[in-house]
Every structure is written in C-alpha cells, then in structure tokens.
Motif scaffolding. Structure first.
Motif, PDB file in Angstrom:
ATOM      1  N   GLN A  14      22.255  38.634  -2.472  1.00 39.16           N
ATOM      2  CA  GLN A  14      22.717  40.000  -2.300  1.00 39.16           C
ATOM      3  C   GLN A  14      24.093  40.034  -1.639  1.00 39.16           C
ATOM      4  O   GLN A  14      24.381  39.242  -0.732  1.00 39.16           O
ATOM      5  CB  GLN A  14      21.720  40.797  -1.462  1.00 39.16           C
ATOM      6  CG  GLN A  14      20.348  40.901  -2.099  1.00 39.16           C
ATOM      7  CD  GLN A  14      19.382  41.719  -1.263  1.00 39.16           C
ATOM      8  OE1 GLN A  14      19.668  42.073  -0.121  1.00 39.16           O
ATOM      9  NE2 GLN A  14      18.225  42.032  -1.822  1.00 39.16           N
ATOM     10  N   SER A  15      24.921  40.953  -2.093  1.00 35.66           N
ATOM     11  CA  SER A  15      26.273  41.076  -1.549  1.00 35.66           C
ATOM     12  C   SER A  15      26.240  41.453  -0.079  1.00 35.66           C
ATOM     13  O   SER A  15      27.087  40.998   0.708  1.00 35.66           O
ATOM     14  CB  SER A  15      27.071  42.114  -2.344  1.00 35.66           C
ATOM     15  OG  SER A  15      26.373  43.347  -2.415  1.00 35.66           O
ATOM     16  N   TYR A  16      25.252  42.256   0.320  1.00 44.14           N
ATOM     17  CA  TYR A  16      25.160  42.672   1.725  1.00 44.14           C
ATOM     18  C   TYR A  16      24.914  41.470   2.626  1.00 44.14           C
ATOM     19  O   TYR A  16      25.644  41.236   3.597  1.00 44.14           O
ATOM     20  CB  TYR A  16      24.041  43.706   1.879  1.00 44.14           C
ATOM     21  CG  TYR A  16      23.921  44.278   3.271  1.00 44.14           C
ATOM     22  CD1 TYR A  16      24.651  45.392   3.652  1.00 44.14           C
ATOM     23  CD2 TYR A  16      23.064  43.707   4.213  1.00 44.14           C
ATOM     24  CE1 TYR A  16      24.539  45.930   4.926  1.00 44.14           C
ATOM     25  CE2 TYR A  16      22.950  44.230   5.483  1.00 44.14           C
ATOM     26  CZ  TYR A  16      23.684  45.342   5.836  1.00 44.14           C
ATOM     27  OH  TYR A  16      23.573  45.851   7.104  1.00 44.14           O
ATOM     28  N   GLY A  17      23.885  40.686   2.296  1.00 42.25           N
ATOM     29  CA  GLY A  17      23.554  39.534   3.127  1.00 42.25           C
ATOM     30  C   GLY A  17      24.632  38.470   3.100  1.00 42.25           C
ATOM     31  O   GLY A  17      24.953  37.865   4.131  1.00 42.25           O
ATOM     32  N   LEU A  18      25.221  38.236   1.916  1.00 43.39           N
ATOM     33  CA  LEU A  18      26.267  37.222   1.807  1.00 43.39           C
ATOM     34  C   LEU A  18      27.488  37.603   2.628  1.00 43.39           C
ATOM     35  O   LEU A  18      28.121  36.746   3.266  1.00 43.39           O
ATOM     36  CB  LEU A  18      26.665  37.031   0.340  1.00 43.39           C
ATOM     37  CG  LEU A  18      27.680  35.923   0.059  1.00 43.39           C
ATOM     38  CD1 LEU A  18      27.134  34.566   0.483  1.00 43.39           C
ATOM     39  CD2 LEU A  18      28.062  35.904  -1.420  1.00 43.39           C
ATOM     40  N   SER A  19      27.818  38.889   2.634  1.00 46.53           N
ATOM     41  CA  SER A  19      28.984  39.332   3.409  1.00 46.53           C
ATOM     42  C   SER A  19      28.765  39.120   4.894  1.00 46.53           C
ATOM     43  O   SER A  19      29.685  38.737   5.628  1.00 46.53           O
ATOM     44  CB  SER A  19      29.287  40.810   3.133  1.00 46.53           C
ATOM     45  OG  SER A  19      28.315  41.665   3.712  1.00 46.53           O
ATOM     46  N   LYS A  20      27.533  39.333   5.368  1.00 45.91           N
ATOM     47  CA  LYS A  20      27.248  39.142   6.786  1.00 45.91           C
ATOM     48  C   LYS A  20      27.311  37.659   7.157  1.00 45.91           C
ATOM     49  O   LYS A  20      27.803  37.300   8.230  1.00 45.91           O
ATOM     50  CB  LYS A  20      25.876  39.721   7.131  1.00 45.91           C
ATOM     51  CG  LYS A  20      25.744  41.221   6.854  1.00 45.91           C
ATOM     52  CD  LYS A  20      26.831  42.012   7.554  1.00 45.91           C
ATOM     53  CE  LYS A  20      26.696  43.511   7.308  1.00 45.91           C
ATOM     54  NZ  LYS A  20      27.202  43.944   5.988  1.00 45.91           N
ATOM     55  N   ALA A  21      26.813  36.791   6.258  1.00 42.55           N
ATOM     56  CA  ALA A  21      26.888  35.353   6.507  1.00 42.55           C
ATOM     57  C   ALA A  21      28.343  34.892   6.525  1.00 42.55           C
ATOM     58  O   ALA A  21      28.751  34.097   7.381  1.00 42.55           O
ATOM     59  CB  ALA A  21      26.101  34.599   5.446  1.00 42.55           C
ATOM     60  N   LEU A  22      29.134  35.393   5.571  1.00 42.62           N
ATOM     61  CA  LEU A  22      30.551  35.033   5.517  1.00 42.62           C
ATOM     62  C   LEU A  22      31.285  35.535   6.752  1.00 42.62           C
ATOM     63  O   LEU A  22      32.135  34.833   7.314  1.00 42.62           O
ATOM     64  CB  LEU A  22      31.187  35.619   4.255  1.00 42.62           C
ATOM     65  CG  LEU A  22      32.684  35.329   4.051  1.00 42.62           C
ATOM     66  CD1 LEU A  22      32.929  33.829   3.961  1.00 42.62           C
ATOM     67  CD2 LEU A  22      33.190  36.041   2.793  1.00 42.62           C
ATOM     68  N   ALA A  23      30.939  36.739   7.203  1.00 42.18           N
ATOM     69  CA  ALA A  23      31.565  37.298   8.402  1.00 42.18           C
ATOM     70  C   ALA A  23      31.296  36.414   9.614  1.00 42.18           C
ATOM     71  O   ALA A  23      32.200  36.155  10.424  1.00 42.18           O
ATOM     72  CB  ALA A  23      31.038  38.711   8.648  1.00 42.18           C
ATOM     73  N   ALA A  24      30.057  35.926   9.751  1.00 39.47           N
ATOM     74  CA  ALA A  24      29.713  35.061  10.881  1.00 39.47           C
ATOM     75  C   ALA A  24      30.469  33.737  10.815  1.00 39.47           C
ATOM     76  O   ALA A  24      30.958  33.237  11.835  1.00 39.47           O
ATOM     77  CB  ALA A  24      28.207  34.809  10.902  1.00 39.47           C
TER      78      ALA A  24
END
Length: 264
Positions: A14-24
């Motif tokens: 999911q784009s939502y979860g991937l974006s949060k992982a990338l942000a971290a």
C-alpha cells in the motif's frame, strides 16, 4: 490515485504504509548525518527514529480512536486512521526516553531533529495523497483540483489536494530550517520548526473538511497554535545563544608544540 502500488506474491504493498516506511528511513539517514556533525553517535539516531516511529504510530492511533470514539467501527482499528498530533505526542515521549537513556543533550537533539521531521512529514503526506485517505480538502473549481474515485475514502468531486499542499510546504520549511541552522542554536532551530509547521497546518486547515472544535477552529488548528506559541517561546529564550561547533572526532597528532613550532 493508487492506494495499492503493486502486489508481491499476493501481498498488496500500500502507498500509505510504504510512504511511512520511506519517511522513517529518510529521517534516520538525515538524523544520523546531523548527529555526525555535532559529534553524537549514529546508533543513538537510529534508536531514536525507530522508537519514535513505533510510539508515534501508537500515539496517533490512540488519539484517532479517542477522537472518533462515538462513531467507532471495526474498520477504525485497522491500518488506516491516524492523527498527526497524537503521533507527535507519542513520538515526543519516546524521544525523551531515548535521550535520557543514551544521555544525549536534549537541545542539540531537538535541533538535529527539525529537518528530518519536516522531510518525513512531507513524504508521509505524499503517501496520504496517493492513498486518497480522506485527508484531502473541500471541493474546488481550481484547475489543480483532484478527484479520488479509487481512494480509500473515494470522491468523484474535484477537491483541494491538501496533502500535496503540505508536502510542498514541507519543502519550503526544510529550506528555511537548513538556512537558519548555520547560525541559530539547536533549540532555536527546533523552535522555528514548531512555528513554521504550526503555521502551515493552521492555514491548510481552512481548506480541509475537519469540524470546528472551539471558537470556530478545528482541533488541528488549536494544536497548531500551541505549536506556534511553544516555538516562539523557545526562540525567545535561546535567541542570544550561538550554534555549537561540531565536536572533533580525530584526536591524533594533538601533541604539545615543540620549541620550533610557531606560536599563534
């Protein structure tokens, strides 16, 4: 918009979860470099980001559940539905624990965190945009209005892409913080982050669809005003201090000068 970017062996990424992982990951990289510049250990930066991220999500979810307590469903406990300021509270609590445990200077750490926090927030907002998670704004006739027919919270009406506005604001805030960090002390830089991010959120809320909570202002706007106030106090209390110099890590060849050595 694409809530699901692709599938791997039947698992939807999911784009939502991937974006949060990338942000971290990006935040950890930037914070580690910032720690290097001030002579702090990289491992402390990684620990800080990991635990702040974990407890940030916990805080964001708990805040969201309390915020929507009268209308909770089973869907509310799923992987969507997080409130930023709840995440900020949870992440701040975890940060204080790590700072104390690793015996780090709180003011220096706060200043080092300002840019990573801003960049991570911008990346996270792009994930919200791709997911169409309902954080978009009110209907608009402007040419850049977007529809989210396949979003997590779908709409066929053109609306303000407020997550995109916030991501663009994050770029501007990052540039400002990078500029002032050269001369301002770390607590002052963090104060500037609180002010700028608070102003950004306060303004974008006029375009979003959150309900008023007090005096015609939404809950995020009230938190934003508190952020601006805290930031101004922090800047005012530290404005006469100068930025610390990096701690030297190479102690080789620092012997006492001989008689033939020139004197300064």
């Amino acid at each position: 918009m694409r809530p699901i970017l692709f599938s791997v062996f039947g698992y939807n990424v999911q784009s939502y979860g991937l974006s949060k992982a990338l942000a971290a990951l990006v935040a950890a990289f930037l914070l580690a470099r910032a720690f290097d510049r001030v002579g702090l250990k990289r491992d402390s930066a990684y620990s800080l980001v990991i635990w702040a991220t974990v407890w940030g999500f916990v805080g964001a979810k708990i805040y969201y559940l309390f915020e929507h307590a009268p209308n909770l469903t089973l869907h509310s406990f799923g992987g969507m539905g997080f409130t930023w300021y709840g995440g900020l509270i949870g992440g701040a609590a975890a940060t204080l624990v790590i700072v104390r445990r690793h015996r780090l200077p709180l003011g220096v750490v706060a200043g080092a965190m300002a840019i990573p926090l801003t960049v991570a927030y911008g990346i996270g907002r792009l994930g919200c945009l791709l997911a169409g998670d309902g954080t978009y704004g009110k209907p608009t006739s402007l040419p850049w209005g977007m529809t989210f027919p396949h979003g997590v919270v779908p709409t066929d009406v053109p609306v303000h892409p407020t997550p995109l506005y916030e991501a663009l604001a994050a770029i501007v805030i990052t540039a400002i913080l990078w500029g002032i960090a050269k001369t301002w002390n770390p607590p002052g830089v963090f104060g500037a982050y609180l002010v700028l991010s608070g102003i950004s959120r306060f303004l974008v809320e006029f375009l979003r669809i959150n309900s008023p909570a007090l005096l015609g202002l939404t809950q995020p706007q009230l938190w934003a005003l508190a952020s601006v106030g805290a930031g101004l106090v922090l800047i005012g209390c530290t404005r006469h201090r100068t930025a610390p110099q990096p701690v030297p890590t190479d102690t080789t060849d620092q012997r006492a000068p001989t008689q033939s050595s020139p004197r300064a």
